[in-house]
Motif scaffolding. Structure first.
Motif, short mmCIF file in Angstrom:
data_model
loop_
_atom_site.label_atom_id
_atom_site.label_comp_id
_atom_site.label_asym_id
_atom_site.label_seq_id
_atom_site.Cartn_x
_atom_site.Cartn_y
_atom_site.Cartn_z
N UNK A 1 42.32 65.63 26.13
CA UNK A 1 42.99 65.36 27.40
C UNK A 1 42.23 66.01 28.56
N UNK A 2 41.79 67.24 28.39
CA UNK A 2 41.04 67.94 29.43
C UNK A 2 39.69 67.28 29.69
N UNK A 3 39.04 66.80 28.64
CA UNK A 3 37.77 66.09 28.80
C UNK A 3 37.97 64.81 29.62
N UNK A 4 38.99 64.04 29.25
CA UNK A 4 39.27 62.77 29.93
C UNK A 4 39.63 63.02 31.40
N UNK A 5 40.35 64.11 31.66
CA UNK A 5 40.76 64.44 33.03
C UNK A 5 39.61 65.04 33.85
N UNK A 6 38.50 65.36 33.21
CA UNK A 6 37.37 65.94 33.92
C UNK A 6 37.49 67.42 34.17
N UNK A 7 38.43 68.08 33.48
CA UNK A 7 38.63 69.52 33.66
C UNK A 7 37.77 70.34 32.71
N UNK A 8 37.22 69.69 31.71
CA UNK A 8 36.29 70.34 30.77
C UNK A 8 35.13 69.39 30.54
N UNK A 9 34.03 69.95 30.10
CA UNK A 9 32.84 69.15 29.78
C UNK A 9 32.59 69.26 28.28
N UNK A 10 32.05 68.21 27.69
CA UNK A 10 31.81 68.26 26.24
C UNK A 10 30.73 69.27 25.90
N UNK A 11 31.00 70.07 24.89
CA UNK A 11 30.03 71.05 24.41
C UNK A 11 29.32 70.53 23.18
N UNK A 12 28.48 71.35 22.58
CA UNK A 12 27.69 70.94 21.42
C UNK A 12 28.54 70.43 20.25
N UNK A 13 29.67 71.09 19.97
CA UNK A 13 30.54 70.68 18.85
C UNK A 13 31.09 69.27 19.08
N UNK A 14 31.56 69.02 20.28
CA UNK A 14 32.13 67.70 20.61
C UNK A 14 31.05 66.64 20.57
N UNK A 15 29.91 66.92 21.16
CA UNK A 15 28.82 65.94 21.18
C UNK A 15 28.37 65.61 19.76
N UNK A 16 28.26 66.63 18.91
CA UNK A 16 27.85 66.39 17.53
C UNK A 16 28.88 65.54 16.79
N UNK A 17 30.16 65.80 17.05
CA UNK A 17 31.22 65.07 16.37
C UNK A 17 31.19 63.57 16.65
N UNK A 18 30.72 63.20 17.84
CA UNK A 18 30.67 61.77 18.17
C UNK A 18 29.25 61.21 18.10
N UNK A 19 28.31 62.03 17.63
CA UNK A 19 26.94 61.57 17.49
C UNK A 19 26.22 61.40 18.80
N UNK A 20 26.52 62.28 19.77
CA UNK A 20 25.93 62.16 21.10
C UNK A 20 25.01 63.35 21.39
N UNK A 21 24.16 63.16 22.36
CA UNK A 21 23.28 64.22 22.86
C UNK A 21 23.43 64.28 24.37
N UNK A 22 23.35 65.48 24.91
CA UNK A 22 23.45 65.66 26.36
C UNK A 22 22.10 65.35 26.99
N UNK A 23 22.13 64.59 28.06
CA UNK A 23 20.94 64.27 28.85
C UNK A 23 21.28 64.52 30.31
N UNK A 24 20.28 64.85 31.09
CA UNK A 24 20.48 65.07 32.52
C UNK A 24 19.87 63.90 33.27
N UNK A 25 20.63 63.37 34.24
CA UNK A 25 20.12 62.30 35.08
C UNK A 25 20.13 62.78 36.52
N UNK A 26 19.16 62.36 37.25
CA UNK A 26 19.10 62.65 38.67
C UNK A 26 19.05 61.32 39.40
#
Length: 97
Positions: free
Chosen positions: A65-90
């Protein structure tokens, strides 16, 4: 959604893209944080609740719920659970000269 396939409605023109087939081929999608939040909300609806999505991903429904609301950002555990990697865009706006 049929057979767990995912379709997408683009923001630019509201046109829905065809459902993506699950044919075993690897595809990579880049999502900004807002699209990631929308994706999580869609996943939660698909499994029935934020609590159920959290259970399946090994986090709490409250965290989802906090992720969807934008109050938290996904960390390594969450990203790994969904098979995602963090990337930075400018993004740079270039005005007409």
């Amino acid at each position: 959604m049929k057979n767990g396939a995912m379709s997408e409605t683009t923001r630019e023109n509201g046109a829905e893209t065809p459902q993506l087939p699950h044919d075993g081929t690897k595809r990579i999608f880049l999502l900004d944080l807002n699209r990631f939040q929308e994706h999580l909300a869609q996943l939660a609806r698909g499994v029935g609740s934020k609590a159920e999505l959290g259970r399946r991903l090994g986090v709490s429904g409250q965290f989802i719920d906090l992720l969807i609301a934008g109050k938290r950002r996904p960390g390594p555990k969450m990203l790994k659970a969904i098979g995602a990697r963090k990337r930075v865009m400018i993004e740079i706006d270039v005005g007409a000269e």
